[in-house]
Design a protein around this motif. Structure first.
Motif, PDB file in Angstrom:
ATOM      1  N   SER A  59       0.823  -1.066  -0.015  1.00  0.00           N
ATOM      2  CA  SER A  59      -0.056   0.169  -0.127  1.00  0.00           C
ATOM      3  C   SER A  59       0.695   1.210   0.136  1.00  0.00           C
ATOM      4  O   SER A  59       0.625   2.174  -0.647  1.00  0.00           O
ATOM      5  N   ALA A  60       1.802   1.501   0.829  1.00  0.00           N
ATOM      6  CA  ALA A  60       2.754   2.537   0.712  1.00  0.00           C
ATOM      7  C   ALA A  60       3.453   2.721  -0.620  1.00  0.00           C
ATOM      8  O   ALA A  60       3.769   3.703  -0.963  1.00  0.00           O
ATOM      9  N   LEU A  61       3.972   1.450  -1.211  1.00  0.00           N
ATOM     10  CA  LEU A  61       4.493   1.763  -2.420  1.00  0.00           C
ATOM     11  C   LEU A  61       3.550   2.157  -3.345  1.00  0.00           C
ATOM     12  O   LEU A  61       3.890   3.263  -4.236  1.00  0.00           O
ATOM     13  N   ASN A  62       2.172   1.711  -3.537  1.00  0.00           N
ATOM     14  CA  ASN A  62       1.064   2.345  -4.456  1.00  0.00           C
ATOM     15  C   ASN A  62       0.995   3.628  -4.067  1.00  0.00           C
ATOM     16  O   ASN A  62       0.699   4.608  -5.001  1.00  0.00           O
ATOM     17  N   ASN A  63       0.826   4.136  -2.855  1.00  0.00           N
ATOM     18  CA  ASN A  63       0.415   5.480  -2.566  1.00  0.00           C
ATOM     19  C   ASN A  63       1.650   6.602  -2.767  1.00  0.00           C
ATOM     20  O   ASN A  63       1.420   7.549  -2.862  1.00  0.00           O
ATOM     21  N   VAL A 198       0.651  -4.830  -6.673  1.00  0.00           N
ATOM     22  CA  VAL A 198       1.338  -3.706  -7.070  1.00  0.00           C
ATOM     23  C   VAL A 198       0.945  -3.182  -8.353  1.00  0.00           C
ATOM     24  O   VAL A 198       0.748  -3.635  -9.495  1.00  0.00           O
ATOM     25  N   SER A 199       0.323  -1.942  -8.369  1.00  0.00           N
ATOM     26  CA  SER A 199      -0.236  -1.246  -9.666  1.00  0.00           C
ATOM     27  C   SER A 199       0.960  -0.935 -10.848  1.00  0.00           C
ATOM     28  O   SER A 199       2.269  -0.690 -10.555  1.00  0.00           O
ATOM     29  N   GLY A 200       0.499  -0.968 -11.940  1.00  0.00           N
ATOM     30  CA  GLY A 200       1.417  -0.601 -13.095  1.00  0.00           C
ATOM     31  C   GLY A 200       1.938   0.481 -13.116  1.00  0.00           C
ATOM     32  O   GLY A 200       2.704   0.957 -13.839  1.00  0.00           O
ATOM     33  N   PHE A 201       1.441   1.338 -12.367  1.00  0.00           N
ATOM     34  CA  PHE A 201       1.830   2.957 -12.561  1.00  0.00           C
ATOM     35  C   PHE A 201       3.300   2.783 -11.578  1.00  0.00           C
ATOM     36  O   PHE A 201       3.871   4.017 -11.996  1.00  0.00           O
ATOM     37  N   VAL A 202       3.770   1.945 -10.956  1.00  0.00           N
ATOM     38  CA  VAL A 202       5.057   1.887 -10.715  1.00  0.00           C
ATOM     39  C   VAL A 202       5.968   2.063 -11.731  1.00  0.00           C
ATOM     40  O   VAL A 202       6.864   2.669 -12.051  1.00  0.00           O
ATOM     41  N   LEU A 203       5.764   1.377 -12.801  1.00  0.00           N
ATOM     42  CA  LEU A 203       6.600   1.203 -14.133  1.00  0.00           C
ATOM     43  C   LEU A 203       6.500   2.632 -14.534  1.00  0.00           C
ATOM     44  O   LEU A 203       7.326   3.213 -15.330  1.00  0.00           O
ATOM     45  N   VAL A 204       5.147   3.134 -14.792  1.00  0.00           N
ATOM     46  CA  VAL A 204       5.143   4.606 -15.347  1.00  0.00           C
ATOM     47  C   VAL A 204       5.997   5.686 -14.494  1.00  0.00           C
ATOM     48  O   VAL A 204       6.789   6.317 -15.010  1.00  0.00           O
ATOM     49  N   LEU A 296      16.151   9.486  -7.783  1.00  0.00           N
ATOM     50  CA  LEU A 296      16.260   8.499  -6.735  1.00  0.00           C
ATOM     51  C   LEU A 296      15.837   8.938  -5.376  1.00  0.00           C
ATOM     52  O   LEU A 296      15.409   8.358  -4.610  1.00  0.00           O
ATOM     53  N   GLY A 297      16.443  10.171  -5.143  1.00  0.00           N
ATOM     54  CA  GLY A 297      16.219  10.755  -3.940  1.00  0.00           C
ATOM     55  C   GLY A 297      14.686  11.083  -3.569  1.00  0.00           C
ATOM     56  O   GLY A 297      14.204  10.951  -2.419  1.00  0.00           O
ATOM     57  N   ILE A 298      13.988  11.583  -4.738  1.00  0.00           N
ATOM     58  CA  ILE A 298      12.493  11.799  -4.580  1.00  0.00           C
ATOM     59  C   ILE A 298      11.837  10.533  -4.471  1.00  0.00           C
ATOM     60  O   ILE A 298      10.764  10.468  -3.689  1.00  0.00           O
ATOM     61  N   ALA A 299      12.273   9.452  -5.045  1.00  0.00           N
ATOM     62  CA  ALA A 299      11.637   7.988  -4.773  1.00  0.00           C
ATOM     63  C   ALA A 299      11.805   7.745  -3.385  1.00  0.00           C
ATOM     64  O   ALA A 299      10.651   7.101  -2.745  1.00  0.00           O
ATOM     65  N   LEU A 300      12.881   7.770  -2.830  1.00  0.00           N
ATOM     66  CA  LEU A 300      12.975   7.524  -1.266  1.00  0.00           C
ATOM     67  C   LEU A 300      12.353   8.362  -0.507  1.00  0.00           C
ATOM     68  O   LEU A 300      11.664   7.768   0.417  1.00  0.00           O
ATOM     69  N   GLY A 301      12.224   9.629  -0.893  1.00  0.00           N
ATOM     70  CA  GLY A 301      11.584  10.538   0.298  1.00  0.00           C
ATOM     71  C   GLY A 301       9.980  10.203  -0.092  1.00  0.00           C
ATOM     72  O   GLY A 301       9.300  10.281   0.812  1.00  0.00           O
ATOM     73  N   ALA A 302       9.488   9.945  -1.290  1.00  0.00           N
ATOM     74  CA  ALA A 302       8.155   9.526  -1.451  1.00  0.00           C
ATOM     75  C   ALA A 302       7.592   8.569  -0.703  1.00  0.00           C
ATOM     76  O   ALA A 302       6.619   8.512   0.114  1.00  0.00           O
ATOM     77  N   PHE A 303       8.467   7.383  -0.605  1.00  0.00           N
ATOM     78  CA  PHE A 303       8.346   6.255  -0.021  1.00  0.00           C
ATOM     79  C   PHE A 303       8.190   6.410   1.475  1.00  0.00           C
ATOM     80  O   PHE A 303       7.298   5.733   2.201  1.00  0.00           O
ATOM     81  N   VAL A 304       9.034   7.066   2.192  1.00  0.00           N
ATOM     82  CA  VAL A 304       9.157   7.302   3.509  1.00  0.00           C
ATOM     83  C   VAL A 304       7.868   8.087   4.012  1.00  0.00           C
ATOM     84  O   VAL A 304       7.143   7.756   4.806  1.00  0.00           O
ATOM     85  N   LEU A 305       7.589   9.078   3.202  1.00  0.00           N
ATOM     86  CA  LEU A 305       6.187   9.946   3.440  1.00  0.00           C
ATOM     87  C   LEU A 305       4.975   8.880   3.358  1.00  0.00           C
ATOM     88  O   LEU A 305       4.241   8.893   4.197  1.00  0.00           O
ATOM     89  N   ALA A 306       4.945   8.043   2.333  1.00  0.00           N
ATOM     90  CA  ALA A 306       3.827   7.351   2.174  1.00  0.00           C
ATOM     91  C   ALA A 306       3.818   6.263   3.377  1.00  0.00           C
ATOM     92  O   ALA A 306       2.978   5.880   3.733  1.00  0.00           O
ATOM     93  N   PHE A 307       4.886   5.836   3.723  1.00  0.00           N
ATOM     94  CA  PHE A 307       4.993   4.688   4.923  1.00  0.00           C
ATOM     95  C   PHE A 307       4.672   5.230   6.086  1.00  0.00           C
ATOM     96  O   PHE A 307       3.699   4.726   6.747  1.00  0.00           O
ATOM     97  N   VAL A 308       4.922   6.623   6.539  1.00  0.00           N
ATOM     98  CA  VAL A 308       4.488   7.283   7.668  1.00  0.00           C
ATOM     99  C   VAL A 308       2.921   7.378   7.587  1.00  0.00           C
ATOM    100  O   VAL A 308       2.314   7.163   8.722  1.00  0.00           O
ATOM    101  N   GLU A 309       2.421   8.007   6.481  1.00  0.00           N
ATOM    102  CA  GLU A 309       1.049   8.139   6.295  1.00  0.00           C
ATOM    103  C   GLU A 309       0.282   6.714   6.525  1.00  0.00           C
ATOM    104  O   GLU A 309      -0.825   6.851   7.223  1.00  0.00           O
ATOM    105  N   ARG A 310       0.897   5.687   5.995  1.00  0.00           N
ATOM    106  CA  ARG A 310       0.111   4.367   6.148  1.00  0.00           C
ATOM    107  C   ARG A 310       0.225   3.819   7.402  1.00  0.00           C
ATOM    108  O   ARG A 310      -0.755   3.387   8.055  1.00  0.00           O
ATOM    109  N   SER A 311       1.430   3.861   8.075  1.00  0.00           N
ATOM    110  CA  SER A 311       1.538   3.354   9.387  1.00  0.00           C
ATOM    111  C   SER A 311       0.934   4.157  10.605  1.00  0.00           C
ATOM    112  O   SER A 311       0.780   3.520  11.643  1.00  0.00           O
ATOM    113  N   SER A 312       0.809   5.419  10.374  1.00  0.00           N
ATOM    114  CA  SER A 312       0.096   6.044  11.295  1.00  0.00           C
ATOM    115  C   SER A 312      -1.363   5.695  11.521  1.00  0.00           C
ATOM    116  O   SER A 312      -2.163   6.383  12.330  1.00  0.00           O
ATOM    117  N   GLN A 313      -1.988   5.074  10.441  1.00  0.00           N
ATOM    118  CA  GLN A 313      -3.564   4.749  10.460  1.00  0.00           C
ATOM    119  C   GLN A 313      -3.855   4.031  11.715  1.00  0.00           C
ATOM    120  O   GLN A 313      -4.868   3.841  11.972  1.00  0.00           O
TER     121      GLN A 313
END
Length: 373
Positions: A59-63, A198-204, A296-313
């Motif tokens: 879910s964090a990866l897709n988000n 995992v959504s195909g938008f990951v490849l996009v 690459l840095g933006i990808a890592l930052g986006a995943f960290v933010l999505a991970f925090v948003e998901r785990s705080s639920q």
């Protein structure tokens, strides 16, 4: 200092900015929990246990995909020294246009999906063209005009959705439902139940990141963008049309922003409705600042933010404030600029000290080059 040591030091300072930002966010979040009478260690433990489950990671990866696309869109304009604050409006208009096209285009998936993606990019680019033209012809800041364009986009989309493209009745309203021939397929299914695909938008997103790197870091156009951002007067004297670079940067940023809303439209809701996420621009901007505008840095930052948003639920289920995720994301947005500034200041200080040391000792900046025979 040899080239390898200089590169290693520069890489270290590049990574120091995001690390400082995350540490500051953890510090402020800890103070927030402690002041409220909660245990910060318990909150972080619960978040980690829930966030590292396979379903949560998927879910964090897709988000993270729309956050990453928003971050790339922001970084594309930042390379030119521009702040595209209109990403929210651009992806809302583009998402509606893409949803309507995907629902009515009588073509197979192999043709309909690429056309939908390209059309959404075109709509997002055209929506971003207005602030660019006002910037070069009237000198109006793109920050102000792009914010105003967000308000216009929200009103326009609401009118079009209510009076032109409305389909359904009651609370189940939105644009026409998109059939399977126009939806983004999944690329991986972990087989662990619901929401583990995992959504195909990951490849996009990967393709957009590669294209961003090639255009910005491996092309003449990207080099001229950076030159025009550093010194517009010098760029003009060298024959570089700064006004064209402004238009190109905003068009590229808007085109990428046009993809931000499609993961929800083509992968979750299967139509444009009132559940489209909003305010992804600020979170994407935080990812861009955390990643220092590198894909690459933006990808890592986006995943960290999505991970925090998901785990705080899950915090609400254990009597902990669910606002922890919101506080962390807000502080990340503020501290990302601080961390970047601190890293840059430290790098400049050490560079100056090294130059003064070489001057005192008489050491040349670089080894002398032998004369060619």
């Amino acid at each position: 200092m040899n080239r390898a040591a200089a590169t290693a030091r520069r890489t270290g300072f590049t990574a120091a900015g995001p690390v400082i930002s995350v540490l500051l966010a953890l510090l402020v979040t800890t103070l927030f929990l402690t002041a409220g009478g909660y245990s910060a260690s318990s909150a972080y433990s619960v978040m980690w246990d829930y966030g590292t489950q396979p379903a949560s990671l998927v879910s964090a990866l897709n988000n993270a995909v729309p956050l990453y696309l928003a971050g790339i869109a922001a970084a594309f304009a930042l390379r030119m020294g521009l702040f595209n604050i209109g990403i929210d409006g651009q992806y809302r208009v583009a998402a509606l246009a893409g949803a309507v096209l995907a629902a009515n285009l009588p073509l197979p998936l192999a043709l309909r999906l690429p056309i939908t993606l390209l059309f959404s990019c075109l709509v997002g680019a055209l929506w971003a063209l207005v602030p660019a033209l006002l910037r070069i012809h009237r000198g109006v800041s793109e920050v102000i005009t792009s914010i105003l364009m967000n308000a216009i986009a929200t009103t326009l989309v609401a009118i079009l959705l209510a009076d032109v493209f409305r389909s359904g009745s009651g609370q189940n309203t939105g644009s026409a439902v998109i059939d399977a021939g126009g939806l983004m397929p999944d690329v991986l299914d972990l087989g662990l139940g619901n929401r583990t695909t995992v959504s195909g938008f990951v490849l996009v997103a990967v393709a957009v990141g590669v294209l961003f790197h090639l255009v910005q870091d491996r092309s003449v156009g990207g080099y001229t963008l950076r030159v025009a951002a550093l010194s517009p007067e010098a760029a003009e004297s060298a024959g570089i049309r700064v006004d064209r670079r402004v238009i190109g940067a905003m068009l590229g940023s808007g085109a990428i922003a046009g993809l931000v809303g499609l993961p929800h439209v083509l992968g979750v809701a299967h139509r444009f409705d009132g559940t489209l996420p909003t305010d992804l621009m600020f979170t994407g901007l935080a990812a861009a600042l955390l990643g220092r505008s590198h894909p690459l840095g933006i990808a890592l930052g986006a995943f960290v933010l999505a991970f925090v948003e998901r785990s705080s639920q899950v915090l609400g289920l254990v009597d902990l404030p669910t606002e922890v995720g919101s506080v962390f994301l807000a502080v990340i947005l503020l501290s990302s600029a601080i961390g970047w500034w601190l890293a840059e200041r430290a790098d400049q200080h050490l560079t100056l000290r090294a130059a003064l040391r070489r001057r005192r000792t008489g050491t040349p900046d670089r080894a002398p080059v032998e004369a060619a025979p």
